[in-house]
Design a protein around this motif. Structure first.
Motif, short mmCIF file in Angstrom:
data_model
loop_
_atom_site.label_atom_id
_atom_site.label_comp_id
_atom_site.label_asym_id
_atom_site.label_seq_id
_atom_site.Cartn_x
_atom_site.Cartn_y
_atom_site.Cartn_z
N ASN A 34 0.83 -1.20 0.00
CA ASN A 34 0.00 0.00 0.00
C ASN A 34 0.87 1.25 0.00
O ASN A 34 1.81 1.36 0.79
CB ASN A 34 -0.90 0.05 1.24
CG ASN A 34 -1.98 -1.00 1.22
OD1 ASN A 34 -2.42 -1.42 0.15
ND2 ASN A 34 -2.44 -1.42 2.38
N ARG A 36 0.62 5.18 0.73
CA ARG A 36 -0.30 6.02 1.50
C ARG A 36 -0.03 7.50 1.29
O ARG A 36 1.05 7.90 0.86
CB ARG A 36 -0.21 5.65 2.97
CG ARG A 36 -0.65 4.20 3.22
CD ARG A 36 -0.70 3.86 4.69
NE ARG A 36 -1.20 2.50 4.89
CZ ARG A 36 -2.49 2.20 5.04
NH1 ARG A 36 -3.41 3.14 5.02
NH2 ARG A 36 -2.86 0.95 5.21
N SER A 37 -1.02 8.32 1.62
CA SER A 37 -0.94 9.76 1.41
C SER A 37 -0.09 10.46 2.47
O SER A 37 0.14 11.67 2.38
CB SER A 37 -2.34 10.38 1.36
OG SER A 37 -3.01 10.17 2.59
N THR A 41 -0.13 4.39 8.91
CA THR A 41 -1.22 3.52 8.50
C THR A 41 -2.58 4.21 8.61
O THR A 41 -3.56 3.72 8.04
CB THR A 41 -1.23 2.23 9.33
OG1 THR A 41 -1.27 2.58 10.73
CG2 THR A 41 0.02 1.40 9.06
N TYR A 43 -3.21 7.07 7.29
CA TYR A 43 -3.40 7.82 6.04
C TYR A 43 -4.05 6.94 4.99
O TYR A 43 -3.90 5.71 5.00
CB TYR A 43 -2.05 8.33 5.51
CG TYR A 43 -1.47 9.44 6.36
CD1 TYR A 43 -1.76 10.78 6.09
CD2 TYR A 43 -0.62 9.15 7.43
CE1 TYR A 43 -1.22 11.79 6.85
CE2 TYR A 43 -0.08 10.17 8.20
CZ TYR A 43 -0.39 11.49 7.92
OH TYR A 43 0.15 12.50 8.69
N SER A 44 -4.76 7.56 4.06
CA SER A 44 -5.48 6.80 3.04
C SER A 44 -4.52 6.14 2.04
O SER A 44 -3.42 6.63 1.79
CB SER A 44 -6.45 7.71 2.28
OG SER A 44 -5.74 8.72 1.60
N VAL A 45 -4.95 5.01 1.50
CA VAL A 45 -4.21 4.30 0.46
C VAL A 45 -4.48 5.00 -0.86
O VAL A 45 -5.65 5.16 -1.25
CB VAL A 45 -4.61 2.81 0.40
CG1 VAL A 45 -3.93 2.11 -0.77
CG2 VAL A 45 -4.30 2.11 1.71
N GLN A 83 3.39 10.67 -1.40
CA GLN A 83 3.13 9.24 -1.36
C GLN A 83 4.23 8.53 -0.57
O GLN A 83 5.42 8.72 -0.85
CB GLN A 83 3.03 8.67 -2.77
CG GLN A 83 1.87 9.26 -3.55
CD GLN A 83 1.70 8.64 -4.91
OE1 GLN A 83 2.30 7.62 -5.24
NE2 GLN A 83 0.85 9.24 -5.73
#
Length: 104
Positions: A34, A36-37, A41, A43-45, A83
């Motif tokens: 993943n 992430r933003s 963990t 944070y959004s994928v 990212q």
């Protein structure tokens, strides 16, 4: 005219040089990862790297602690603008930082 052309050529040369010196690191074998933003963990994928991917590490920053195939780490690797991936899934050959700290 010549000064503008010279400046443009220098910028192209600098970009090519930077691209040529970027090192790519492998995602742990057998894993999709993943992205992430942010560095954690919570944070959004934003996307998922397929098995066998290699990523550049532009900078690293502390974030939430993750356990993966390369140990337990709170280091997050910036692989693109905004990212991040957990360093616990990236084969850097080190338990510590291998790139500059990200500036916030």
């Amino acid at each position: 005219m010549v000064a503008g052309l010279t400046a443009a050529l220098l910028m192209v040369g600098a970009a090519a040089s930077e691209a040529a010196t970027t090192r790519y690191y492998s995602v742990a074998p057998g894993y999709e990862l993943n992205v992430r933003s942010g560095p954690g963990t919570a944070y959004s994928v934003v996307r998922v790297l397929p098995e066998g991917s290699k990523v550049p590490i532009y900078c690293q920053t502390p974030g939430s602690t993750v356990t993966g195939p390369y140990g337990t780490s709170n280091i997050w690797d910036n692989v693109s603008n905004g990212q991040y991936v957990s360093d616990a899934y990236i084969n850097t050959g080190s338990d510590g930082y291998v790139a500059d700290r990200c500036s916030n």
